[in-house]
Design a protein around this motif. Sequence first.
Motif, PDB file in Angstrom:
ATOM      1  N   ALA A  33      -1.872  -4.668  -4.760  1.00  0.00           N
ATOM      2  CA  ALA A  33      -1.211  -3.391  -4.509  1.00  0.00           C
ATOM      3  C   ALA A  33      -2.268  -2.301  -4.563  1.00  0.00           C
ATOM      4  O   ALA A  33      -3.208  -2.369  -5.357  1.00  0.00           O
ATOM      5  CB  ALA A  33      -0.127  -3.123  -5.544  1.00  0.00           C
ATOM      6  N   SER A  34      -2.103  -1.331  -3.689  1.00  0.00           N
ATOM      7  CA  SER A  34      -3.064  -0.245  -3.604  1.00  0.00           C
ATOM      8  C   SER A  34      -2.329   1.046  -3.264  1.00  0.00           C
ATOM      9  O   SER A  34      -1.206   1.026  -2.787  1.00  0.00           O
ATOM     10  CB  SER A  34      -4.106  -0.573  -2.528  1.00  0.00           C
ATOM     11  N   MET A  35      -3.015   2.184  -3.529  1.00  0.00           N
ATOM     12  CA  MET A  35      -2.423   3.488  -3.277  1.00  0.00           C
ATOM     13  C   MET A  35      -3.494   4.411  -2.708  1.00  0.00           C
ATOM     14  O   MET A  35      -4.674   4.301  -3.072  1.00  0.00           O
ATOM     15  CB  MET A  35      -1.866   4.059  -4.590  1.00  0.00           C
ATOM     16  N   LEU A  91      -3.940  -1.105 -10.338  1.00  0.00           N
ATOM     17  CA  LEU A  91      -3.625  -0.632  -8.996  1.00  0.00           C
ATOM     18  C   LEU A  91      -4.908  -0.229  -8.276  1.00  0.00           C
ATOM     19  O   LEU A  91      -5.725   0.509  -8.816  1.00  0.00           O
ATOM     20  CB  LEU A  91      -2.686   0.570  -9.083  1.00  0.00           C
ATOM     21  N   LEU A 146       0.444   5.184 -13.857  1.00  0.00           N
ATOM     22  CA  LEU A 146       0.400   4.097 -12.882  1.00  0.00           C
ATOM     23  C   LEU A 146      -0.336   2.919 -13.495  1.00  0.00           C
ATOM     24  O   LEU A 146      -1.202   3.097 -14.354  1.00  0.00           O
ATOM     25  CB  LEU A 146      -0.311   4.565 -11.606  1.00  0.00           C
ATOM     26  N   LEU A 166       2.098  -6.441  -9.541  1.00  0.00           N
ATOM     27  CA  LEU A 166       0.714  -6.677  -9.977  1.00  0.00           C
ATOM     28  C   LEU A 166       0.640  -7.798 -11.010  1.00  0.00           C
ATOM     29  O   LEU A 166      -0.280  -8.618 -10.982  1.00  0.00           O
ATOM     30  CB  LEU A 166       0.116  -5.383 -10.531  1.00  0.00           C
ATOM     31  N   ALA A 207      -2.223   8.882  -5.583  1.00  0.00           N
ATOM     32  CA  ALA A 207      -2.477   8.541  -6.989  1.00  0.00           C
ATOM     33  C   ALA A 207      -2.757   9.799  -7.805  1.00  0.00           C
ATOM     34  O   ALA A 207      -2.269   9.943  -8.927  1.00  0.00           O
ATOM     35  CB  ALA A 207      -3.639   7.557  -7.084  1.00  0.00           C
ATOM     36  N   TYR A 262       0.860  -1.178   0.000  1.00  0.00           N
ATOM     37  CA  TYR A 262       0.000   0.000   0.000  1.00  0.00           C
ATOM     38  C   TYR A 262       0.895   1.226   0.000  1.00  0.00           C
ATOM     39  O   TYR A 262       1.725   1.405   0.895  1.00  0.00           O
ATOM     40  CB  TYR A 262      -0.897   0.013   1.235  1.00  0.00           C
ATOM     41  N   LEU A 273       6.388  -2.023  -9.279  1.00  0.00           N
ATOM     42  CA  LEU A 273       4.967  -2.093  -8.932  1.00  0.00           C
ATOM     43  C   LEU A 273       4.194  -2.873  -9.996  1.00  0.00           C
ATOM     44  O   LEU A 273       3.353  -3.718  -9.677  1.00  0.00           O
ATOM     45  CB  LEU A 273       4.401  -0.685  -8.772  1.00  0.00           C
ATOM     46  N   SER A 274       4.497  -2.636 -11.257  1.00  0.00           N
ATOM     47  CA  SER A 274       3.850  -3.376 -12.357  1.00  0.00           C
ATOM     48  C   SER A 274       4.166  -4.865 -12.280  1.00  0.00           C
ATOM     49  O   SER A 274       3.284  -5.706 -12.472  1.00  0.00           O
ATOM     50  CB  SER A 274       4.293  -2.817 -13.714  1.00  0.00           C
TER      51      SER A 274
END
Length: 140
Positions: free
Chosen positions: A97-99, A118, A114, A91, A104, A73, A87-88
């Motif tokens: 994965a979160s933001m 996500l 992004l 995923l 964002a 996160y 990050l990619s």
Amino acid sequence: MNNTGPVKPAVGPAPTDGLEAVLCIDIGSRTQDALVYTRGENPANIPRFVLPSPALLLARHIAAHTDTGRGVYLYGTIMGDGFVLALSRHLDAGLPASMHPETAAAFAENGIPLPSSLGIDERCPEGYSPMQTRDVDLAY
């Protein structure tokens, strides 16, 4: 935009406006370079150092979570995009994965793409590891 021609380099000592020392930081996608200018110091003796960039460190942290299968996160302020590939990959491995929405939005406003998969969450989802995004932390 004011387009008055090429920028002329400064000549002479760095302006310090009465300061005794100035910390100069250049943060890139892979390294952050710093030097401390002190009034009257011989330029050959000015302390300089090179460290991994905050984005590179975040990418390594995300990759470690990918290896162990844990969700991440992201929250904080805008920073360089050197972590987006990690990050990619996180995923793409099918891991969560979160933001934070404000984080964002800051990346989107600055043209940093992004991954579309996500998640966006106000709070860190249970079981995710929180990771702060920021280029400079002057709290140390």
